[in-house]
Design a protein around this motif. Structure first.
Motif, PDB file in Angstrom:
ATOM      1  N   UNK A 119       8.600  60.332  35.867  1.00  0.00           N
ATOM      2  CA  UNK A 119       7.741  59.156  35.793  1.00  0.00           C
ATOM      3  C   UNK A 119       8.432  58.015  35.038  1.00  0.00           C
ATOM      4  N   UNK A 120       9.498  57.447  35.571  1.00  0.00           N
ATOM      5  CA  UNK A 120      10.227  56.408  34.827  1.00  0.00           C
ATOM      6  C   UNK A 120       9.440  55.106  34.666  1.00  0.00           C
ATOM      7  N   UNK A 121       8.424  54.884  35.480  1.00  0.00           N
ATOM      8  CA  UNK A 121       7.666  53.635  35.386  1.00  0.00           C
ATOM      9  C   UNK A 121       6.815  53.584  34.119  1.00  0.00           C
ATOM     10  N   UNK A 122       6.601  54.701  33.455  1.00  0.00           N
ATOM     11  CA  UNK A 122       5.823  54.719  32.223  1.00  0.00           C
ATOM     12  C   UNK A 122       6.656  54.354  31.001  1.00  0.00           C
ATOM     13  N   UNK A 123       7.959  54.199  31.187  1.00  0.00           N
ATOM     14  CA  UNK A 123       8.846  53.926  30.053  1.00  0.00           C
ATOM     15  C   UNK A 123       9.450  52.555  30.154  1.00  0.00           C
ATOM     16  N   UNK A 133      13.124  68.747  26.070  1.00  0.00           N
ATOM     17  CA  UNK A 133      13.168  69.088  27.495  1.00  0.00           C
ATOM     18  C   UNK A 133      11.940  68.554  28.220  1.00  0.00           C
ATOM     19  N   UNK A 134      10.766  68.731  27.635  1.00  0.00           N
ATOM     20  CA  UNK A 134       9.530  68.235  28.252  1.00  0.00           C
ATOM     21  C   UNK A 134       9.561  66.710  28.334  1.00  0.00           C
ATOM     22  N   UNK A 135       9.950  66.057  27.255  1.00  0.00           N
ATOM     23  CA  UNK A 135      10.006  64.592  27.230  1.00  0.00           C
ATOM     24  C   UNK A 135      10.976  64.048  28.279  1.00  0.00           C
ATOM     25  N   UNK A 136      12.161  64.607  28.337  1.00  0.00           N
ATOM     26  CA  UNK A 136      13.155  64.103  29.292  1.00  0.00           C
ATOM     27  C   UNK A 136      12.766  64.392  30.731  1.00  0.00           C
ATOM     28  N   UNK A 137      12.139  65.542  30.972  1.00  0.00           N
ATOM     29  CA  UNK A 137      11.676  65.856  32.330  1.00  0.00           C
ATOM     30  C   UNK A 137      10.585  64.881  32.748  1.00  0.00           C
ATOM     31  N   UNK A 138       9.652  64.595  31.851  1.00  0.00           N
ATOM     32  CA  UNK A 138       8.588  63.638  32.148  1.00  0.00           C
ATOM     33  C   UNK A 138       9.162  62.238  32.399  1.00  0.00           C
TER      34      UNK A 138
END
Length: 50
Positions: A46-50, A37-42
């Motif tokens: 912040x999609x630019x970090x992935x 949940x934390x990973x997917x929310x982040x």
């Protein structure tokens, strides 16, 4: 049912061991779910970090 309230062949120690194993399984599943949940929310915020 016997007068003591236990079924014939009921082993309290085996039941306790099974109960502890299930508690570990539930705790592990909870931790994995919370981490996901934390990973997917982040990743959503912040999609630019992935």
């Amino acid at each position: 049912m016997r007068a003591s309230g236990f079924e014939a062949g009921f082993d309290p120690l085996k039941h306790l061991q099974r109960s502890k194993a299930m508690m570990f399984d539930y705790a592990l599943a909870g931790l994995v779910s919370a981490g996901l949940l934390v990973y997917l929310t982040y990743a959503l915020l912040r999609p630019e970090h992935f």
